[in-house]
Design a protein around this motif. Structure first.
Motif, PDB file in Angstrom:
ATOM      1  N   ILE A 106       0.833  -1.209   0.000  1.00  0.00           N
ATOM      2  CA  ILE A 106       0.000   0.000   0.000  1.00  0.00           C
ATOM      3  C   ILE A 106       0.866   1.255   0.000  1.00  0.00           C
ATOM      4  O   ILE A 106       0.634   2.194  -0.774  1.00  0.00           O
ATOM      5  CB  ILE A 106      -0.954  -0.009   1.207  1.00  0.00           C
ATOM      6  N   TRP A 136     -12.306   4.239  -4.105  1.00  0.00           N
ATOM      7  CA  TRP A 136     -12.376   4.384  -2.652  1.00  0.00           C
ATOM      8  C   TRP A 136     -13.820   4.345  -2.155  1.00  0.00           C
ATOM      9  O   TRP A 136     -14.108   3.822  -1.065  1.00  0.00           O
ATOM     10  CB  TRP A 136     -11.694   5.686  -2.260  1.00  0.00           C
ATOM     11  N   GLN A 193      -8.343  -1.535  -2.360  1.00  0.00           N
ATOM     12  CA  GLN A 193      -9.264  -0.669  -1.625  1.00  0.00           C
ATOM     13  C   GLN A 193      -8.539   0.427  -0.849  1.00  0.00           C
ATOM     14  O   GLN A 193      -9.121   1.479  -0.570  1.00  0.00           O
ATOM     15  CB  GLN A 193     -10.094  -1.505  -0.645  1.00  0.00           C
ATOM     16  N   SER A 194      -7.280   0.202  -0.485  1.00  0.00           N
ATOM     17  CA  SER A 194      -6.578   1.120   0.404  1.00  0.00           C
ATOM     18  C   SER A 194      -5.755   2.161  -0.329  1.00  0.00           C
ATOM     19  O   SER A 194      -5.538   3.262   0.204  1.00  0.00           O
ATOM     20  CB  SER A 194      -5.649   0.322   1.344  1.00  0.00           C
ATOM     21  N   GLU A 247      -2.988   2.756   7.931  1.00  0.00           N
ATOM     22  CA  GLU A 247      -3.070   1.544   7.128  1.00  0.00           C
ATOM     23  C   GLU A 247      -2.808   0.293   7.963  1.00  0.00           C
ATOM     24  O   GLU A 247      -3.394  -0.760   7.715  1.00  0.00           O
ATOM     25  CB  GLU A 247      -2.091   1.618   5.955  1.00  0.00           C
ATOM     26  N   TRP A 250      -6.072  -0.353   9.622  1.00  0.00           N
ATOM     27  CA  TRP A 250      -7.054  -0.803   8.645  1.00  0.00           C
ATOM     28  C   TRP A 250      -6.834  -2.267   8.262  1.00  0.00           C
ATOM     29  O   TRP A 250      -7.765  -3.074   8.230  1.00  0.00           O
ATOM     30  CB  TRP A 250      -6.987   0.101   7.421  1.00  0.00           C
ATOM     31  N   SER A 254      -8.887  -6.089   9.423  1.00  0.00           N
ATOM     32  CA  SER A 254      -9.705  -6.500   8.275  1.00  0.00           C
ATOM     33  C   SER A 254     -10.445  -7.795   8.593  1.00  0.00           C
ATOM     34  O   SER A 254      -9.842  -8.792   9.000  1.00  0.00           O
ATOM     35  CB  SER A 254      -8.814  -6.694   7.038  1.00  0.00           C
TER      36      SER A 254
END
Length: 319
Positions: A106, A136, A193-194, A247, A250, A254
């Motif tokens: 990422i 996003w 997605q990130s 991140e 996140w 998950s």
């Protein structure tokens, strides 16, 4: 007869100037009253589940207690049971590996996209930024469903493209039957997605760097890599640190993507700590043990972030 004159000038002292009475500062409560509902609602939504989970983790809370109540206090017995299980430590190692792979990808891709946006023209930049915003804004379940369809064995686009390119062994290949391929698909999904959020945030920060610094460095013969390492990254180090920590949080927590695609399988190849806690609580009805695993997950995440922030502050102090 001698006369002695004083060298000190004569001064006349008049009455002191009248002091203005101090005005008492009025305490205004309206701003606090206006934000109080939001603060209280946020505290309830964020703190209550954490406190409730912590309470359950030190109780004997199974299906019977869920129905009739009256859970008994057992102290740290649930934590000892979780920490003594070798499966738990295997899940911890897998979670750390999953987080590290995702976060590295990422950050690298987001930085590359942000630098690309800085180099593009106005209209092409707006087009790319629009695509990033749409990516996003895609709901997690919708994006997960698209990835499931892309890698479907018979009707999936990925298998069709690979067969058309001459890779016949991918005819009807079942991606989700293999742990490594399922792990890779989940990594691709979470990275996809990130990246938009991280890339747009980094690009916004890059626009604040004075262009004169780049121009002076280019005159001195600095290339693109030297510009990034000597100007962009040092100036934006706090922003890079903020994006990195967000991140990590996140990816570490998950759950939806993993549960929707593989439910932690095949086997336990994609079982991370959030999935493991949910499996224990829902499948085995051991809500107390699942709560203990959840609290350990929170503590691990806090320890990782505190270690990172300590290192970052140490580097800032050295500079």
């Amino acid at each position: 007869m001698s006369t002695t004159l004083s060298s000190r000038p004569a001064t006349t002292q008049g009455p002191p100037p009248p002091q203005r009475p101090r005005r008492r500062r009025r305490v205004v409560f309206w701003p606090y009253l206006l934000v109080a509902p939001t603060v209280l609602a946020s505290a309830y939504l964020l703190l209550y589940p954490l406190v409730r989970n912590a309470v359950i983790s030190v109780q004997h809370f199974r299906l019977g207690e869920l129905i009739r109540g009256g859970a008994a206090f057992v102290g740290l017995a649930n934590y000892r049971e979780a920490l003594a299980d070798p499966v738990f430590w295997a899940v911890v190692r897998r979670t750390l590996l999953f987080t590290a792979v995702n976060v590295v990808l990422i950050m690298v891709l987001s930085t590359a996209v942000a630098l690309l946006l800085s180099a593009l023209g106005k209209w092409l930049r707006l087009l790319v930024m629009g695509c990033l915003v749409l990516t996003w804004a895609t709901p997690i379940i919708a994006a997960t469903t698209v990835f499931q369809w892309l890698f479907q064995s018979r009707l999936g686009v990925v298998n069709w493209v690979l067969v058309q390119l001459g890779f016949e062994r991918f005819q009807d290949y079942t991606w989700f039957a293999h742990g490594t391929s399922t792990f890779g698909i989940l990594v691709a999904l979470i990275v996809w997605q990130s990246v938009p959020f991280a890339a747009l945030s980094l690009y916004s920060a890059m626009t604040t760097v004075p262009s004169e610094l780049y121009e002076s460095a280019k005159i001195d013969g600095a290339g693109a890599w030297r510009l990034f390492t000597s100007i962009t990254f040092p100036i934006l180090r706090p922003m890079f640190g903020l994006i990195l920590s967000l991140e990590v949080i996140w990816v570490f927590k998950s759950f939806v993507q993993i549960w929707a695609i593989s439910q932690g399988g095949p086997g336990d190849a994609t079982t991370t700590l959030p999935v493991y806690a949910f499996q224990i609580a829902q499948s085995l009805n051991k809500y107390d043990l699942g709560a203990a695993v959840s609290m350990i997950t929170v503590l691990l995440l806090v320890v990782v972030l505190l270690a990172y922030f300590r290192q970052m502050f140490r580097q800032e102090a050295e500079l």
